[in-house]
Design a protein around this motif. Structure first.
Motif, mmCIF file in Angstrom:
data_model
loop_
_atom_site.group_PDB
_atom_site.id
_atom_site.type_symbol
_atom_site.label_atom_id
_atom_site.label_comp_id
_atom_site.label_asym_id
_atom_site.label_seq_id
_atom_site.Cartn_x
_atom_site.Cartn_y
_atom_site.Cartn_z
ATOM 1 N N ASP A 5 3.589 0.602 -2.800
ATOM 2 C CA ASP A 5 3.547 1.935 -2.209
ATOM 3 C C ASP A 5 4.578 1.978 -1.093
ATOM 4 N N SER A 9 2.906 6.058 2.270
ATOM 5 C CA SER A 9 2.306 6.700 1.098
ATOM 6 C C SER A 9 1.322 5.756 0.422
ATOM 7 N N GLY A 10 0.427 6.334 -0.356
ATOM 8 C CA GLY A 10 -0.553 5.514 -1.065
ATOM 9 C C GLY A 10 -1.392 4.712 -0.089
ATOM 10 N N GLU A 11 -1.481 3.411 -0.328
ATOM 11 C CA GLU A 11 -2.291 2.539 0.514
ATOM 12 C C GLU A 11 -1.465 1.731 1.510
ATOM 13 N N SER A 12 -0.214 2.131 1.734
ATOM 14 C CA SER A 12 0.655 1.352 2.626
ATOM 15 C C SER A 12 0.377 1.595 4.104
ATOM 16 N N GLY A 13 -0.241 2.666 4.448
ATOM 17 C CA GLY A 13 -0.498 2.957 5.857
ATOM 18 C C GLY A 13 0.628 3.767 6.485
ATOM 19 N N LYS A 14 0.394 4.234 7.678
ATOM 20 C CA LYS A 14 1.372 5.066 8.379
ATOM 21 C C LYS A 14 2.368 4.206 9.136
#
Length: 75
Positions: A5, A9-14
């Protein structure tokens, strides 16, 4: 096969930094972490842009495959 990701986005975090160079660097750092010498990269949509600038950042032997899908049905 490894799925990643993109930053933010997705599960990567901000993230506080969404600069293109940093996003490409994320791909390179993952490659180094996994100790991969040769990679084949496949991307879609915004990821295609990252693949186009990846060779400028990384000297690793790689092949890039931008992927586009166009639906014949309007949304």
């Amino acid at each position: 096969m490894i799925y990643m990701d993109q930053r933010g986005s997705g599960e990567s975090g901000k993230s506080a930094d969404y600069h293109l160079d940093k996003m490409v660097q994320d791909i390179e750092e993952l490659r180094q972490y996994l100790k991969l010498e040769k990679v084949f990269l496949l991307a879609h949509s915004f990821g295609e842009l990252l693949l186009l600038i990846m060779p400028k950042i990384s000297s690793v032997h790689q092949r890039t495959y931008p992927f586009q899908y166009y639906s014949p049905f309007p949304e």
